[in-house]
Scaffold this active site. Structure first.
Site, mmCIF file in Angstrom:
data_model
loop_
_atom_site.group_PDB
_atom_site.id
_atom_site.type_symbol
_atom_site.label_atom_id
_atom_site.label_comp_id
_atom_site.label_asym_id
_atom_site.label_seq_id
_atom_site.Cartn_x
_atom_site.Cartn_y
_atom_site.Cartn_z
ATOM 1 N N GLU A 172 0.683 -1.051 -0.054
ATOM 2 C CA GLU A 172 -0.042 -0.059 0.129
ATOM 3 C C GLU A 172 0.920 1.226 -0.075
ATOM 4 O O GLU A 172 1.875 1.389 0.747
ATOM 5 C CB GLU A 172 -0.898 0.065 1.187
ATOM 6 C CG GLU A 172 -1.805 1.193 1.114
ATOM 7 C CD GLU A 172 -3.187 0.903 2.146
ATOM 8 O OE1 GLU A 172 -4.068 0.000 1.836
ATOM 9 O OE2 GLU A 172 -2.923 1.369 3.335
ATOM 10 N N LYS A 177 0.538 5.079 1.120
ATOM 11 C CA LYS A 177 -0.543 5.975 1.647
ATOM 12 C C LYS A 177 0.599 6.943 2.480
ATOM 13 O O LYS A 177 1.599 6.666 3.288
ATOM 14 C CB LYS A 177 -1.461 5.658 2.918
ATOM 15 C CG LYS A 177 -0.697 4.847 3.791
ATOM 16 C CD LYS A 177 -2.055 4.229 4.910
ATOM 17 C CE LYS A 177 -1.345 3.409 6.067
ATOM 18 N NZ LYS A 177 -2.706 2.942 7.042
ATOM 19 N N LYS A 203 -8.020 2.268 -2.562
ATOM 20 C CA LYS A 203 -8.499 2.313 -0.907
ATOM 21 C C LYS A 203 -9.178 3.523 -0.652
ATOM 22 O O LYS A 203 -8.404 4.592 -0.788
ATOM 23 C CB LYS A 203 -7.306 2.171 -0.400
ATOM 24 C CG LYS A 203 -7.227 1.647 1.275
ATOM 25 C CD LYS A 203 -7.410 0.375 1.249
ATOM 26 C CE LYS A 203 -7.565 -0.053 2.779
ATOM 27 N NZ LYS A 203 -6.268 0.207 3.542
ATOM 28 N N GLU A 250 -14.382 -5.821 3.231
ATOM 29 C CA GLU A 250 -13.746 -5.609 4.232
ATOM 30 C C GLU A 250 -14.423 -6.006 5.540
ATOM 31 O O GLU A 250 -15.538 -5.265 5.722
ATOM 32 C CB GLU A 250 -12.887 -4.394 4.563
ATOM 33 C CG GLU A 250 -12.128 -4.287 5.744
ATOM 34 C CD GLU A 250 -11.369 -2.900 5.807
ATOM 35 O OE1 GLU A 250 -10.508 -2.844 4.982
ATOM 36 O OE2 GLU A 250 -11.843 -2.050 6.605
ATOM 37 N N ASN A 306 -9.833 -6.689 8.450
ATOM 38 C CA ASN A 306 -9.289 -5.515 9.033
ATOM 39 C C ASN A 306 -8.811 -5.985 10.434
ATOM 40 O O ASN A 306 -9.711 -5.854 11.256
ATOM 41 C CB ASN A 306 -9.713 -4.332 8.751
ATOM 42 C CG ASN A 306 -9.107 -3.209 8.996
ATOM 43 O OD1 ASN A 306 -7.871 -3.286 9.577
ATOM 44 N ND2 ASN A 306 -9.217 -2.108 8.322
ATOM 45 N N GLU A 330 -5.443 -7.601 6.863
ATOM 46 C CA GLU A 330 -5.203 -6.120 6.498
ATOM 47 C C GLU A 330 -4.627 -5.445 8.027
ATOM 48 O O GLU A 330 -5.297 -5.756 9.003
ATOM 49 C CB GLU A 330 -6.555 -5.555 6.095
ATOM 50 C CG GLU A 330 -7.205 -6.267 4.775
ATOM 51 C CD GLU A 330 -8.341 -5.598 4.506
ATOM 52 O OE1 GLU A 330 -8.567 -4.378 4.941
ATOM 53 O OE2 GLU A 330 -9.140 -6.133 3.843
ATOM 54 N N SER A 331 -3.632 -4.859 7.763
ATOM 55 C CA SER A 331 -3.282 -4.053 8.527
ATOM 56 C C SER A 331 -2.589 -4.773 9.714
ATOM 57 O O SER A 331 -2.693 -6.069 10.221
ATOM 58 C CB SER A 331 -4.260 -3.358 9.324
ATOM 59 O OG SER A 331 -4.808 -2.355 8.312
#
Length: 263
Positions: free
Chosen positions: A55, A57, A118, A167, A188, A219-220
């Site tokens: 990703e 960001k 996203k 998600e 997530n 995710e994350s």
């Protein structure tokens, strides 16, 4: 109001303003709208895939500025060269410092890899917009969408030849949100209502709850190779990672190092 509530309230205003400027008909004639989709599903199912959704960001509501010293072209190109299976590009400006120009630049620099837009999708308009920007995958977040809206938006995504990443954060969201238009299920690990968690417990807890026919991604909150190996053992094929890479001076080199440790 939670952080998510504030984001969605702001997003509704933003979408209304965009609709007033450019019609859906105009979007169908712009940019990359006619481009054939690069499939995230195919990428993740490839036996040689790293599974890393890397990703780009610049900032987040919980961390503030993460990295303002790199360009989207250099980072995303580096991600692809390092072995990313997919790119994720933030397009929300107010809370994440992203923009349409970021995803356009990522697509121009990397024509063949799947790209996830996203953002916080609440309206069909944003899906048409994403296709024109060159995205292949749309994120639908169960925390801010009803099952009916997920179904409706997912159908638009499918009709446009794109793919949907649903998600979820817990079993309640999973159970009420799955439908025939979901291509990939992402868990997530960070609760969007408070952005607080720093572990992958949510993914581990939902691993066996997600239907076996669904492609699973986590995710994350992923930074260590051991975590990826642990998640693979319980069935995850993809791993969306951003902050771990972006907080370093050379995000692509950090990705390259991580891949070397999981292969």
């Amino acid at each position: 109001m939670t952080i998510l509530d504030k984001i969605i309230e702001n997003k509704a205003r933003e979408v209304a303003e965009r609709k007033a400027l450019v019609s859906i008909e105009e979007l169908t004639k712009k940019g990359y709208f006619a481009k054939t989709t690069n499939s995230l599903k195919s990428s993740l199912l490839n036996p040689a895939s790293t599974g890393i959704i890397a990703e780009f960001k610049r900032k987040s509501p919980s961390k503030g500025i993460i990295n303002a010293d790199v360009t989207v072209e250099e980072v995303t190109t580096g991600y692809v060269q390092a072995g990313a299976a997919c790119l994720s590009v933030l397009t929300d400006m107010d809370f994440f410092g992203g923009s349409d120009e970021d995803i356009l630049a990522a697509r121009k620099a990397n024509p063949t890899i799947p790209i996830l837009r996203k953002d916080f999708i609440i309206d069909e308009y944003q899906i048409f917009e994403a296709k024109a920007l060159g995205a292949d995958v749309i994120l639908l977040i169960a925390a801010n969408l009803t099952p009916t809206r997920i179904y409706e938006l997912g159908k638009v995504v499918k009709d446009l030849g794109m793919e949907t990443l649903l998600e979820v954060h817990d079993q309640e969201e999973l159970d009420r949100s799955l439908c025939e238009y979901i291509d990939v299920v992402g868990v997530n690990n960070r609760n969007l209502k408070n952005f607080a968690e720093q572990n992958v417990n949510a993914s581990l807890e939902l691993a066996e709850k997600i239907p076996s026919h669904c492609i699973k991604i986590s995710e994350s909150c992923i930074s260590q190779p051991e975590t990826i190996k642990q998640l693979r053992e319980v069935g995850y094929r993809g791993f969306l990672i951003g902050e771990t890479f972006m907080k370093t001076p050379a995000p692509a080199e950090t990705l390259k190092s991580l891949i070397a440790q999981i292969q």
